[in-house]
Write a protein that holds these residues in place. Structure first.
Motif, PDB file in Angstrom:
ATOM      1  N   ILE A 122      -3.881  -3.108  -7.497  1.00 52.90           N
ATOM      2  CA  ILE A 122      -4.071  -2.731  -6.064  1.00 52.90           C
ATOM      3  C   ILE A 122      -4.218  -1.131  -5.865  1.00 52.90           C
ATOM      4  CG2 ILE A 122      -1.669  -2.110  -5.200  1.00 52.90           C
ATOM      5  CD1 ILE A 122      -2.053  -3.557  -2.761  1.00 52.90           C
ATOM      6  N   GLY A 123      -3.816  -0.373  -6.641  1.00 48.23           N
ATOM      7  CA  GLY A 123      -3.974   0.981  -6.627  1.00 48.23           C
ATOM      8  C   GLY A 123      -5.389   1.212  -7.027  1.00 48.23           C
ATOM      9  N   GLN A 124      -5.731   0.549  -8.019  1.00 48.56           N
ATOM     10  CA  GLN A 124      -7.204   1.022  -7.948  1.00 48.56           C
ATOM     11  C   GLN A 124      -8.311   0.533  -7.131  1.00 48.56           C
ATOM     12  OE1 GLN A 124      -8.439  -0.346 -12.084  1.00 48.56           O
ATOM     13  NE2 GLN A 124     -10.150   0.973 -12.255  1.00 48.56           N
ATOM     14  N   ALA A 125      -8.154  -0.756  -6.662  1.00 42.05           N
ATOM     15  CA  ALA A 125      -8.620  -1.195  -5.486  1.00 42.05           C
ATOM     16  C   ALA A 125      -8.534  -0.063  -4.404  1.00 42.05           C
ATOM     17  CB  ALA A 125      -8.214  -2.635  -5.110  1.00 42.05           C
ATOM     18  N   ALA A 126      -7.514   0.230  -4.139  1.00 44.79           N
ATOM     19  CA  ALA A 126      -7.252   1.341  -3.171  1.00 44.79           C
ATOM     20  C   ALA A 126      -8.163   2.331  -3.241  1.00 44.79           C
ATOM     21  CB  ALA A 126      -5.750   1.748  -2.948  1.00 44.79           C
ATOM     22  N   GLU A 127      -8.149   2.938  -4.466  1.00 45.54           N
ATOM     23  CA  GLU A 127      -9.123   4.383  -4.844  1.00 45.54           C
ATOM     24  C   GLU A 127     -10.747   4.139  -4.818  1.00 45.54           C
ATOM     25  OE1 GLU A 127      -9.189   7.611  -8.577  1.00 45.54           O
ATOM     26  OE2 GLU A 127      -7.876   5.582  -8.621  1.00 45.54           O
ATOM     27  N   ARG A 128     -10.778   2.727  -5.144  1.00 43.35           N
ATOM     28  CA  ARG A 128     -12.232   2.373  -5.107  1.00 43.35           C
ATOM     29  C   ARG A 128     -12.907   2.056  -3.756  1.00 43.35           C
ATOM     30  NH1 ARG A 128     -14.116  -0.876  -9.769  1.00 43.35           N
ATOM     31  NH2 ARG A 128     -15.987  -1.035  -8.175  1.00 43.35           N
ATOM     32  N   SER A 129     -12.016   1.724  -2.899  1.00 40.99           N
ATOM     33  CA  SER A 129     -12.451   1.334  -1.512  1.00 40.99           C
ATOM     34  C   SER A 129     -12.100   2.418  -0.495  1.00 40.99           C
ATOM     35  CB  SER A 129     -11.685  -0.174  -1.087  1.00 40.99           C
ATOM     36  OG  SER A 129     -10.096   0.298  -1.089  1.00 40.99           O
ATOM     37  N   GLY A 130     -11.203   3.147  -0.925  1.00 40.79           N
ATOM     38  CA  GLY A 130     -10.567   4.086   0.240  1.00 40.79           C
ATOM     39  C   GLY A 130      -9.766   3.767   1.240  1.00 40.79           C
ATOM     40  N   VAL A 131      -9.360   2.651   0.744  1.00 42.66           N
ATOM     41  CA  VAL A 131      -8.101   1.900   1.724  1.00 42.66           C
ATOM     42  C   VAL A 131      -6.891   2.163   1.063  1.00 42.66           C
ATOM     43  CG1 VAL A 131      -7.560  -0.040   2.892  1.00 42.66           C
ATOM     44  CG2 VAL A 131      -9.939   0.403   2.787  1.00 42.66           C
ATOM     45  N   SER A 132      -5.827   2.535   1.634  1.00 43.84           N
ATOM     46  CA  SER A 132      -4.570   2.629   0.987  1.00 43.84           C
ATOM     47  C   SER A 132      -4.036   1.360   0.500  1.00 43.84           C
ATOM     48  CB  SER A 132      -3.662   3.724   1.706  1.00 43.84           C
ATOM     49  OG  SER A 132      -3.186   2.741   2.879  1.00 43.84           O
ATOM     50  N   ALA A 133      -3.322   1.451  -0.467  1.00 45.55           N
ATOM     51  CA  ALA A 133      -2.477   0.169  -0.880  1.00 45.55           C
ATOM     52  C   ALA A 133      -1.967  -0.396   0.129  1.00 45.55           C
ATOM     53  CB  ALA A 133      -1.551   0.477  -2.085  1.00 45.55           C
ATOM     54  N   LYS A 134      -0.948   0.523   0.817  1.00 45.39           N
ATOM     55  CA  LYS A 134      -0.250   0.137   2.158  1.00 45.39           C
ATOM     56  C   LYS A 134      -1.181  -0.786   3.008  1.00 45.39           C
ATOM     57  CE  LYS A 134       3.982   1.916   2.635  1.00 45.39           C
ATOM     58  NZ  LYS A 134       5.204   1.023   2.634  1.00 45.39           N
ATOM     59  N   ILE A 154      -4.140  -2.231   2.493  1.00 41.21           N
ATOM     60  CA  ILE A 154      -4.608  -3.457   1.992  1.00 41.21           C
ATOM     61  C   ILE A 154      -3.587  -4.668   2.208  1.00 41.21           C
ATOM     62  CG2 ILE A 154      -5.387  -4.630  -0.319  1.00 41.21           C
ATOM     63  CD1 ILE A 154      -6.409  -1.622  -1.096  1.00 41.21           C
ATOM     64  N   ARG A 155      -2.363  -4.240   1.672  1.00 45.22           N
ATOM     65  CA  ARG A 155      -1.329  -5.287   1.956  1.00 45.22           C
ATOM     66  C   ARG A 155      -0.990  -5.600   3.271  1.00 45.22           C
ATOM     67  NH1 ARG A 155       1.960  -1.634  -0.978  1.00 45.22           N
ATOM     68  NH2 ARG A 155       1.778  -1.913  -3.124  1.00 45.22           N
ATOM     69  N   TYR A 156      -1.166  -4.670   4.435  1.00 45.37           N
ATOM     70  CA  TYR A 156      -1.295  -5.016   5.848  1.00 45.37           C
ATOM     71  C   TYR A 156      -2.394  -5.711   6.260  1.00 45.37           C
ATOM     72  CZ  TYR A 156      -1.619  -3.974  10.719  1.00 45.37           C
ATOM     73  OH  TYR A 156      -1.590  -4.117  12.102  1.00 45.37           O
ATOM     74  N   TYR A 157      -3.531  -5.819   5.762  1.00 46.47           N
ATOM     75  CA  TYR A 157      -4.667  -6.267   5.963  1.00 46.47           C
ATOM     76  C   TYR A 157      -4.563  -7.833   5.581  1.00 46.47           C
ATOM     77  CZ  TYR A 157      -7.184  -1.979   7.281  1.00 46.47           C
ATOM     78  OH  TYR A 157      -7.469  -0.993   7.470  1.00 46.47           O
ATOM     79  N   GLU A 158      -3.966  -8.089   4.551  1.00 47.94           N
ATOM     80  CA  GLU A 158      -3.605  -9.236   3.907  1.00 47.94           C
ATOM     81  C   GLU A 158      -2.599  -9.938   4.843  1.00 47.94           C
ATOM     82  OE1 GLU A 158      -2.112  -9.349  -0.128  1.00 47.94           O
ATOM     83  OE2 GLU A 158      -1.223 -11.159   0.385  1.00 47.94           O
ATOM     84  N   GLU A 159      -1.787  -9.346   5.110  1.00 45.82           N
ATOM     85  CA  GLU A 159      -0.625  -9.924   6.123  1.00 45.82           C
ATOM     86  C   GLU A 159      -0.949 -10.307   7.152  1.00 45.82           C
ATOM     87  OE1 GLU A 159       2.754  -6.985   6.699  1.00 45.82           O
ATOM     88  OE2 GLU A 159       3.397  -8.196   8.533  1.00 45.82           O
ATOM     89  N   ILE A 160      -1.720  -9.572   7.897  1.00 49.96           N
ATOM     90  CA  ILE A 160      -2.464  -9.899   9.307  1.00 49.96           C
ATOM     91  C   ILE A 160      -3.548 -10.976   9.085  1.00 49.96           C
ATOM     92  CG2 ILE A 160      -1.775  -7.881  10.259  1.00 49.96           C
ATOM     93  CD1 ILE A 160      -4.556  -6.826  10.374  1.00 49.96           C
ATOM     94  N   ARG A 177      -0.759  -8.060  -7.453  1.00 50.04           N
ATOM     95  CA  ARG A 177      -2.168  -8.625  -6.998  1.00 50.04           C
ATOM     96  C   ARG A 177      -3.137  -8.284  -7.769  1.00 50.04           C
ATOM     97  NH1 ARG A 177       1.275  -7.101  -2.956  1.00 50.04           N
ATOM     98  NH2 ARG A 177       1.326  -8.274  -1.270  1.00 50.04           N
ATOM     99  N   VAL A 178      -4.340  -9.099  -7.973  1.00 49.81           N
ATOM    100  CA  VAL A 178      -5.307  -8.719  -8.687  1.00 49.81           C
ATOM    101  C   VAL A 178      -6.572  -8.732  -7.716  1.00 49.81           C
ATOM    102  CG1 VAL A 178      -6.749  -9.429 -10.777  1.00 49.81           C
ATOM    103  CG2 VAL A 178      -4.220  -9.764 -10.877  1.00 49.81           C
ATOM    104  N   TYR A 179      -7.536  -7.755  -7.971  1.00 48.90           N
ATOM    105  CA  TYR A 179      -8.738  -7.770  -7.013  1.00 48.90           C
ATOM    106  C   TYR A 179      -9.852  -7.624  -8.003  1.00 48.90           C
ATOM    107  CZ  TYR A 179      -5.351  -6.568  -3.555  1.00 48.90           C
ATOM    108  OH  TYR A 179      -4.351  -6.832  -2.626  1.00 48.90           O
TER     109      TYR A 179
END
Lengths: 135, 135
Positions: B3-15, B17-23, B37-39
DNA sequence: CTTGACCTTCCCATGATGGGAAGCCTTACA
DNA sequence: TGTAAGGCTTCCCATCATGGGAAGGTCAAG
């Protein structure tokens, strides 16, 4: 007068009056024997001040400052002007951001044919596709 | 990738990303044996799409719509354009409101001498005093 | 094998406002 | 005088999108 009337006369909802009291923006008013809040003209005046400041986009924090300055006879008008100037600058920054969004969107909408075909430059842009030249 | 790398590469914080998944804005990704989590590239692409939409001021709700349309091959470009046009209108309303605030504040600041004296038209206005003529 | 960096879930906070429940009080009317 | 309506009280919850942080599991480098 009771909170309902104070709300009506000031334009601030009863809910908000209680909230402002809770966070210390306004002083707790007197109470009747049956525990009802009692307000007078001065309080209504203060609530109107708050209402106006909020309408002008000042945050609660800034409003607290302004309210303090209002009630402080030894304030200097430059203190107030600085707060207002800072606020104008913040508003203009915000406006600039929104205008940037509008500009981009307007361009995209302009480039989008908007018919029954699925081909859509707006989605292409959102997806990070390089913009096509010459629309 | 994690998730950390996905966050860095997308500009969306890990927090987020988890929130978007939750909703339910994004699908739950696969997990490693140790529950990480694997992206993949596709997910990063989607996250960038979301990031861009949010940057353009679309709400999560609108972003959900746009994302759905993006992934729907049978969409029509007019559907997307309507969302964008509505959004432009909303932004412009907001801009107008802010500009109204700025205009009023600018006038008040202009009328305020801004020195050591306590006399202050800004506070007078907030307090509901009738404006003096001629400044 | 330790250490530090990463991941997990869970809870809390923001700012300003509204909604609503449960229970007390007041006013008006029959 | 009884009752019904409506106002008041406090308390809790929700919004919207985001961040902070704790407690505990995991991984990689030294």
């Amino acid at each position: 007068m009771n909170i309902g009337q104070a709300a009506e006369r000031s334009g601030v909802s009863a809910k908000m009056i209680r909230y402002y009291e809770e966070i210390g923006l306004i002083e707790p008013p007197g109470r009747t024997e049956s525990n009802y809040r009692v307000y007078g003209e001065d309080e209504v005046h203060i609530l109107r001040f708050i209402k106006r400041a909020r309408t002008l986009g000042f945050s609660i924090e800034e409003t607290t400052l302004l309210l303090g300055l209002w009630q402080d006879k030894s304030r200097t008008s430059s203190e107030v002007r600085d707060i207002a100037s800072d606020h104008i600058a913040a508003l203009e920054t915000k406006i600039g951001e929104l205008q940037g969004m509008v500009k981009t969107l307007r361009h995209l909408v302009h480039c989008c044919h908007g018919d029954d075909r699925p081909d859509c430059p707006i989605l292409d842009d959102l997806a990070g596709a390089p913009a096509k030249k010459g629309h």
